[in-house]
Design a protein around this motif. Structure first.
Motif, short mmCIF file in Angstrom:
data_model
loop_
_atom_site.label_atom_id
_atom_site.label_comp_id
_atom_site.label_asym_id
_atom_site.label_seq_id
_atom_site.Cartn_x
_atom_site.Cartn_y
_atom_site.Cartn_z
N LYS A 110 -9.47 5.05 -70.92
CA LYS A 110 -8.56 4.48 -69.92
C LYS A 110 -7.15 4.36 -70.49
O LYS A 110 -6.16 4.68 -69.83
N LYS A 111 -7.03 3.88 -71.73
CA LYS A 111 -5.72 3.66 -72.34
C LYS A 111 -5.25 4.84 -73.18
O LYS A 111 -4.10 4.86 -73.63
N LYS A 112 -6.14 5.80 -73.43
CA LYS A 112 -5.81 6.98 -74.25
C LYS A 112 -5.32 6.59 -75.65
O LYS A 112 -4.44 7.22 -76.23
N THR A 113 -5.91 5.53 -76.18
CA THR A 113 -5.58 5.09 -77.53
C THR A 113 -6.73 4.24 -78.05
O THR A 113 -7.77 4.10 -77.37
N PHE A 114 -6.59 3.67 -79.22
CA PHE A 114 -7.66 2.87 -79.83
C PHE A 114 -7.43 1.40 -79.47
O PHE A 114 -6.34 0.87 -79.68
N THR A 115 -8.47 0.78 -78.94
CA THR A 115 -8.31 -0.58 -78.40
C THR A 115 -9.53 -1.43 -78.72
O THR A 115 -10.59 -0.94 -79.13
N VAL A 116 -9.35 -2.73 -78.52
CA VAL A 116 -10.46 -3.67 -78.42
C VAL A 116 -10.38 -4.30 -77.03
O VAL A 116 -9.33 -4.32 -76.40
N LYS A 117 -11.51 -4.83 -76.57
CA LYS A 117 -11.61 -5.28 -75.18
C LYS A 117 -12.19 -6.69 -75.12
O LYS A 117 -13.05 -7.07 -75.91
N ASN A 118 -11.69 -7.46 -74.15
CA ASN A 118 -12.23 -8.78 -73.82
C ASN A 118 -12.39 -8.89 -72.31
O ASN A 118 -11.63 -8.28 -71.55
N LEU A 119 -13.36 -9.67 -71.89
CA LEU A 119 -13.49 -10.04 -70.48
C LEU A 119 -12.95 -11.44 -70.28
O LEU A 119 -13.08 -12.30 -71.16
N LEU A 120 -12.36 -11.67 -69.11
CA LEU A 120 -11.86 -12.98 -68.74
C LEU A 120 -12.46 -13.39 -67.41
O LEU A 120 -12.66 -12.56 -66.53
N ILE A 121 -12.74 -14.67 -67.28
CA ILE A 121 -13.16 -15.26 -66.01
C ILE A 121 -12.17 -16.37 -65.70
O ILE A 121 -11.96 -17.27 -66.52
N SER A 122 -11.55 -16.28 -64.53
CA SER A 122 -10.56 -17.30 -64.16
C SER A 122 -10.89 -17.86 -62.79
O SER A 122 -11.64 -17.27 -62.01
N GLN A 123 -10.33 -19.02 -62.52
CA GLN A 123 -10.42 -19.59 -61.18
C GLN A 123 -9.57 -18.77 -60.24
O GLN A 123 -8.55 -18.20 -60.61
N ARG A 124 -9.99 -18.73 -58.98
CA ARG A 124 -9.21 -18.00 -57.98
C ARG A 124 -7.82 -18.60 -57.85
O ARG A 124 -6.83 -17.90 -57.70
N GLN A 125 -7.73 -19.91 -57.90
CA GLN A 125 -6.45 -20.60 -57.89
C GLN A 125 -6.44 -21.55 -59.09
O GLN A 125 -6.75 -22.72 -58.97
N GLY A 126 -6.14 -21.02 -60.26
CA GLY A 126 -6.19 -21.88 -61.44
C GLY A 126 -5.96 -21.10 -62.71
O GLY A 126 -5.25 -20.11 -62.74
#
Length: 282
Positions: free
Chosen positions: A161-177
């Motif tokens: 996706k980024k065409k480079t070397f990366t690390v990845k994280n997932l985030l969970i956020s409030q819809r309004q927060g």
């Protein structure tokens, strides 16, 4: 030489240097001062010493507001330690020591402010139950890393996706927060849904979860999910499907704003040079 008194009455300069308004800086400083005093108590005052704490040559960063300014400027601008030291009138070795000393103190202060996201998947459900409303958004974000020397490691960290070397994280956020959860860090090649399956998130009954097509097939128990519909092969989406996709995108864009707010700090955008620093979420 940079110091807090020099920028205190220049709000635009302070915000450019730290990402915080004056009122936000002062609010964070209260918790930072508390964390700094805790650090002194456990690492200097309580341990046996040849002379009492405070003796000898005085440090350049005397005031705790200057210390907070120092570490926020480092995370915001991410200069080399040579440049960071020059800005604050110290050498590179002293800048190195202050970066590693003040980073955990800033983490602790953000914990006092209850601004740090949860990091343990098994505690996520309990954290979410304390939230007002159960409308959540999940998404992934990638950060560049230096090109790995090992061939197998390069394959794992190369992101198509980024065409480079990366690390990845997932985030969970409030819809309004704010961001409520930050996953462990994975190699850039790992799929978003695979991270969800591995960490096995548990959501309270009745949760509504907005997600993108990278989470295709991820349907947690007791959760109502909202995901854009993919265009069928050799086909077209109906007008109703297009309108529904736009509605979902308008909701999901909020987490992009949250991620963008975090990435005001260049240290989470540029390839990380200081490998042993644990980054706070600001």
């Amino acid at each position: 030489m940079l110091s807090y008194p020099k920028v205190q009455n220049k709000p635009r300069v302070l915000q450019s240097l730290t990402g915080l308004r004056v009122s936000e800086f002062e609010q964070l400083w209260v918790s930072f001062e508390r964390a700094w005093q805790d650090y002194l108590e456990h690492h200097h005052i309580q341990i046996p010493r040849a002379r009492r704490y405070g003796g000898g040559r005085k440090a350049q960063l005397q005031d705790s507001r200057d210390k907070l300014l120092f570490i926020l400027v480092y995370f915001r601008l991410y200069p080399t330690q040579e440049v960071q030291g020059f800005l604050f009138g110290i050498g590179q070795p002293q800048a190195h020591d202050w970066v590693h000393k003040l980073t955990p103190i800033l983490n602790q202060a953000l914990g006092y402010e209850q601004q740090l996201p949860e990091r343990s998947p098994w505690r996520l459900e309990r954290v979410l139950q304390e939230c007002v409303g159960l409308e959540l958004i999940i998404d992934g974000t990638e950060r560049r890393i230096p090109r790995p020397k090992d061939k197998d490691e390069r394959k794992q960290h190369y992101s198509g996706k980024k065409k480079t070397f990366t690390v990845k994280n997932l985030l969970i956020s409030q819809r309004q927060g704010k961001v409520l959860y930050l996953s462990d860090t994975y190699e850039g090649k790992k799929h978003d849904k695979a991270i969800c399956d591995e960490e096995d998130y548990r959501f309270p009954e009745g949760t509504q979860l907005w997600k993108d097509t990278g989470f295709q097939g991820y349907e947690p128990e007791g959760v109502k999910t909202h995901q854009p519909k993919k265009k069928p092969r050799n086909g077209e989406l109906s007008e109703a499907d297009k309108e529904r996709n736009q509605e979902i995108s308008r909701e999901r864009v909020q987490i992009e704003h949250h991620i963008g707010g975090i990435k005001r700090y260049n240290i989470v955008v540029h390839p990380l040079r200081t490998r042993t620093v644990t980054l706070p979420i600001l």
